[in-house]
Write a protein that holds these residues in place. Structure first.
Motif, PDB file in Angstrom:
ATOM      1  N   ILE A   1       0.843  -1.202   0.000  1.00  0.00           N
ATOM      2  CA  ILE A   1       0.000   0.000   0.000  1.00  0.00           C
ATOM      3  C   ILE A   1       0.879   1.253   0.000  1.00  0.00           C
ATOM      4  O   ILE A   1       0.649   2.200  -0.765  1.00  0.00           O
ATOM      5  CB  ILE A   1      -0.931   0.013   1.227  1.00  0.00           C
ATOM      6  CG1 ILE A   1      -1.955  -1.125   1.139  1.00  0.00           C
ATOM      7  CG2 ILE A   1      -1.657   1.358   1.350  1.00  0.00           C
ATOM      8  CD1 ILE A   1      -2.725  -1.355   2.426  1.00  0.00           C
ATOM      9  N   GLY A   2       1.907   1.266   0.849  1.00  0.00           N
ATOM     10  CA  GLY A   2       2.800   2.412   0.937  1.00  0.00           C
ATOM     11  C   GLY A   2       3.486   2.719  -0.379  1.00  0.00           C
ATOM     12  O   GLY A   2       3.567   3.887  -0.801  1.00  0.00           O
TER      13      GLY A   2
ATOM     14  N   THR B   1       0.896   8.484   6.052  1.00  0.00           N
ATOM     15  CA  THR B   1       1.000   9.105   7.370  1.00  0.00           C
ATOM     16  C   THR B   1       0.500   8.123   8.424  1.00  0.00           C
ATOM     17  O   THR B   1      -0.538   7.476   8.230  1.00  0.00           O
ATOM     18  CB  THR B   1       0.153  10.391   7.440  1.00  0.00           C
ATOM     19  OG1 THR B   1       0.555  11.279   6.386  1.00  0.00           O
ATOM     20  CG2 THR B   1       0.334  11.091   8.777  1.00  0.00           C
ATOM     21  N   PHE B   2       1.240   8.019   9.521  1.00  0.00           N
ATOM     22  CA  PHE B   2       0.868   7.092  10.590  1.00  0.00           C
ATOM     23  C   PHE B   2       0.764   7.831  11.922  1.00  0.00           C
ATOM     24  O   PHE B   2       1.547   8.739  12.203  1.00  0.00           O
ATOM     25  CB  PHE B   2       1.900   5.963  10.718  1.00  0.00           C
ATOM     26  CG  PHE B   2       1.952   5.042   9.529  1.00  0.00           C
ATOM     27  CD1 PHE B   2       1.208   3.869   9.511  1.00  0.00           C
ATOM     28  CD2 PHE B   2       2.736   5.352   8.423  1.00  0.00           C
ATOM     29  CE1 PHE B   2       1.251   3.026   8.418  1.00  0.00           C
ATOM     30  CE2 PHE B   2       2.787   4.508   7.330  1.00  0.00           C
ATOM     31  CZ  PHE B   2       2.034   3.346   7.324  1.00  0.00           C
ATOM     32  N   ILE B   3      -0.198   7.416  12.730  1.00  0.00           N
ATOM     33  CA  ILE B   3      -0.329   7.904  14.103  1.00  0.00           C
ATOM     34  C   ILE B   3      -0.432   6.687  15.014  1.00  0.00           C
ATOM     35  O   ILE B   3      -1.334   5.868  14.859  1.00  0.00           O
ATOM     36  CB  ILE B   3      -1.578   8.800  14.284  1.00  0.00           C
ATOM     37  CG1 ILE B   3      -1.456  10.060  13.434  1.00  0.00           C
ATOM     38  CG2 ILE B   3      -1.757   9.165  15.751  1.00  0.00           C
ATOM     39  CD1 ILE B   3      -2.675  10.961  13.504  1.00  0.00           C
TER      40      ILE B   3
ATOM     41  N   ASP C   1      -7.739   8.595   4.676  1.00  0.00           N
ATOM     42  CA  ASP C   1      -8.815   9.425   4.140  1.00  0.00           C
ATOM     43  C   ASP C   1      -9.473   8.677   2.983  1.00  0.00           C
ATOM     44  O   ASP C   1      -9.108   7.543   2.665  1.00  0.00           O
ATOM     45  CB  ASP C   1      -8.297  10.799   3.717  1.00  0.00           C
ATOM     46  CG  ASP C   1      -7.188  10.721   2.662  1.00  0.00           C
ATOM     47  OD1 ASP C   1      -7.024   9.648   2.030  1.00  0.00           O
ATOM     48  OD2 ASP C   1      -6.480  11.722   2.473  1.00  0.00           O
ATOM     49  N   LYS C   2     -10.455   9.306   2.339  1.00  0.00           N
ATOM     50  CA  LYS C   2     -11.211   8.621   1.287  1.00  0.00           C
ATOM     51  C   LYS C   2     -10.299   8.191   0.141  1.00  0.00           C
ATOM     52  O   LYS C   2     -10.402   7.056  -0.363  1.00  0.00           O
ATOM     53  CB  LYS C   2     -12.314   9.552   0.753  1.00  0.00           C
ATOM     54  CG  LYS C   2     -13.175   8.944  -0.361  1.00  0.00           C
ATOM     55  CD  LYS C   2     -13.962   7.740   0.146  1.00  0.00           C
ATOM     56  CE  LYS C   2     -14.968   7.230  -0.888  1.00  0.00           C
ATOM     57  NZ  LYS C   2     -14.351   6.690  -2.107  1.00  0.00           N
TER      58      LYS C   2
ATOM     59  N   ILE D   1      -8.422   9.224  12.694  1.00  0.00           N
ATOM     60  CA  ILE D   1      -7.467   8.732  11.691  1.00  0.00           C
ATOM     61  C   ILE D   1      -8.190   8.245  10.437  1.00  0.00           C
ATOM     62  O   ILE D   1      -7.647   7.485   9.650  1.00  0.00           O
ATOM     63  CB  ILE D   1      -6.558   7.623  12.265  1.00  0.00           C
ATOM     64  CG1 ILE D   1      -7.378   6.489  12.889  1.00  0.00           C
ATOM     65  CG2 ILE D   1      -5.590   8.207  13.286  1.00  0.00           C
ATOM     66  CD1 ILE D   1      -6.519   5.323  13.350  1.00  0.00           C
ATOM     67  N   GLY D   2      -9.433   8.704  10.281  1.00  0.00           N
ATOM     68  CA  GLY D   2     -10.144   8.438   9.036  1.00  0.00           C
ATOM     69  C   GLY D   2     -10.841   7.092   8.994  1.00  0.00           C
ATOM     70  O   GLY D   2     -11.390   6.623  10.001  1.00  0.00           O
TER      71      GLY D   2
END
Length: 294
Positions: free
Chosen positions: A68-69, A80-82, A89-90, A152-153
């Motif tokens: 995916i990355g 982006t990671f938290i 996002d969409k 985080i969406g």
């Protein structure tokens, strides 16, 4: 001649395990280096096909974070990671669904089929398999000490597994390969941690085993030695003391989810070892950490 006799001994050692596990369901979380190295990929597919031929019913749940990355970067979007979770996002969700449910899933299906199996790929949307809701992520503020909600969406958590499609595939002799994409109450699409999906699927199917292929040898003690066998209480203590941390936390949570829902045993094994599945299942020693409820 001695080498041939040793091969016969290996087969005989496997016999009681084959007899015990015939007709049982194994849920296998496929991820890490075993999904990248070509030799390991081929060995994994052969192992899965062999399990099916001897009467074990394998169900595969796969990850795909690195893929995916790379796709996001090629499309000019920075991942982006938290707290280890991908902000989704969409637009990112569209990429996740495309990569997991399309490219990665079909590569695994093709690999198994080329090895003599009959695999079928699906996501959590197929047959309403993975019901989900938005993951609520909390963090304690360093300034005020108050609990903050972090958005985080479209990252989800499993609310229910509806295994009808898996049961139908099993009865038809097919090997299910599941991408960890779930569906919400109003048709929303959610990106879900593959370890947690595997644990939920194993619990819903009351699987004999949940096997997590990782890039670690298993659960280690403070001296970095492999612990061959643990129960839930001991793992919880290791989490509290910080011995188990980081990327192993969602794996242990998936273990607990599966065990508490009726899965008999969980195994965390090193997928970097060729034919790791067979070595863990059909030998007395095993190669990883086995976790039981009690």
């Amino acid at each position: 001649m001695e080498e041939l006799i040793e091969k016969a001994r290996t087969l005989i050692e496997a016999l009681p395990y084959i007899q015990t596990f015939r007709g049982k369901t194994f849920v296998i979380k496929y991820g890490g280096n075993a999904m990248i190295d070509e030799a390991l990929k081929a060995g994994f597919a052969q192992d899965v096909v062999l399990l099916r031929y001897i009467g074990i019913n394998p169900v595969i749940v796969h990850g795909g974070g690195p893929q995916i990355g790379k796709t996001m970067e090629r499309m000019g979007k920075k991942p982006t990671f938290i707290s280890g979770q991908r902000v989704t996002d969409k637009e990112t969700m569209d990429i996740v669904e495309m990569v997991l449910g399309g490219k990665v899933n079909k590569e695994i299906v093709n690999l198994i089929n080329r090895s003599g199996g009959t695999a079928v790929g699906l996501t959590g949307k197929d047959g309403g398999l993975i019901q989900a809701k938005k993951l609520t992520m909390k963090k304690t503020s360093e300034e005020t000490g108050a609990t903050e909600i972090i958005d985080i969406g479209l990252v989800g958590e499993v609310t229910e597994i509806r295994p009808g499609a898996l049961t139908a595939l099993d009865e038809g002799g097919f090997i299910p390969v599941i991408a960890p994409v779930g569906v919400g109450e109003h048709g929303e699409t959610y990106n879900i941690n593959a370890d947690l999906v595997a644990g939920a699927v194993a619990g819903a199917l009351r699987a004999e085993k949940l096997i997590l292929l990782t890039d670690q040898v298993g659960i280690l003690d403070n001296a970095k030695n492999l612990i061959p066998s643990l129960n839930k209480q001991k793992v919880e203590h290791m989490i509290k003391t910080g011995t188990v941390s980081g990327g192993m936390l969602p794996k242990t949570k998936s273990c607990f989810d599966a065990l508490e829902a009726g899965c008999a045993k969980v195994h965390i094994i090193d997928g970097r070892i060729p034919h790791a599945l067979l070595l863990e299942i059909f030998t007395r020693e095993g190669i990883g950490t086995e976790i039981t409820l009690a």
